[in-house]
Design a protein around this motif. Structure first.
Motif, short mmCIF file in Angstrom:
data_model
loop_
_atom_site.label_atom_id
_atom_site.label_comp_id
_atom_site.label_asym_id
_atom_site.label_seq_id
_atom_site.Cartn_x
_atom_site.Cartn_y
_atom_site.Cartn_z
N ALA A 1 0.85 -1.19 0.00
CA ALA A 1 0.00 0.00 0.00
C ALA A 1 0.88 1.24 0.00
N GLY A 2 0.33 2.31 -0.51
CA GLY A 2 1.00 3.60 -0.40
C GLY A 2 0.88 4.10 1.02
N VAL A 3 1.88 4.85 1.46
CA VAL A 3 1.84 5.44 2.80
C VAL A 3 2.19 6.92 2.71
N ALA A 4 1.75 7.66 3.70
CA ALA A 4 2.17 9.05 3.89
C ALA A 4 2.71 9.14 5.31
N TRP A 5 3.98 9.50 5.43
CA TRP A 5 4.62 9.65 6.73
C TRP A 5 4.06 10.89 7.41
N PRO A 6 4.21 11.01 8.73
CA PRO A 6 3.68 12.17 9.45
C PRO A 6 4.16 13.52 8.90
N ASP A 7 5.35 13.54 8.27
CA ASP A 7 5.84 14.79 7.69
C ASP A 7 5.36 15.00 6.26
N GLY A 8 4.47 14.09 5.77
CA GLY A 8 3.91 14.20 4.43
C GLY A 8 4.70 13.47 3.35
N THR A 9 5.85 12.94 3.68
CA THR A 9 6.68 12.23 2.71
C THR A 9 6.00 10.94 2.28
#
Length: 118
Positions: free
Chosen positions: A58-66
């Motif tokens: 799955a795609g992810v978005a890290w807490p910093d938006g990366t």
């Protein structure tokens, strides 16, 4: 042949590892490791499922938006996740790997190795 890099923290508290997308503070790197411990909270967008309707990637978005990608690399017979990788960045600059978790006969985790950052 494996290449091992060591991150050096300078007097300013910043990691001096040129492979990071920006100079992250040691606390920021630790924050990413903490986020990697709960990959289900990072998932965004489309999810790829296996024949049993379990998440494969799955795609992810890290807490910093990366952005990044979660890939499940091992499950037990009951479908519980045993190991996974999560990338950081596009292009990838870091990979967070959860080595194989040991579970007892009831499926409870009995040994959870530390996440490895490469």
């Amino acid at each position: 042949m494996a290449i091992i890099k060591t991150a050096i923290v300078g007097n300013d508290g910043r990691v001096k590892d040129e492979s990071l997308p920006t100079r992250l503070g040691a606390g920021q790197v630790l924050g990413l490791v903490q986020a990697a411990k709960s990959p289900d909270l990072l998932i965004v967008g489309a999810v790829t499922l296996d024949g049993s309707d379990q998440v494969m990637s799955a795609g992810v978005a890290w807490p910093d938006g990366t952005p990044g990608t979660l890939t499940i690399t091992s499950r037990d017979a009951n479908g519980a996740v045993l190991a996974y990788n999560i990338t950081y960045g596009s292009p990838v600059t870091k990979t967070f790997t959860q080595p194989t978790i040991t579970r007892n006969a009831n499926g409870a985790a009995t040994n959870v190795p530390q996440i490895v950052v490469s």
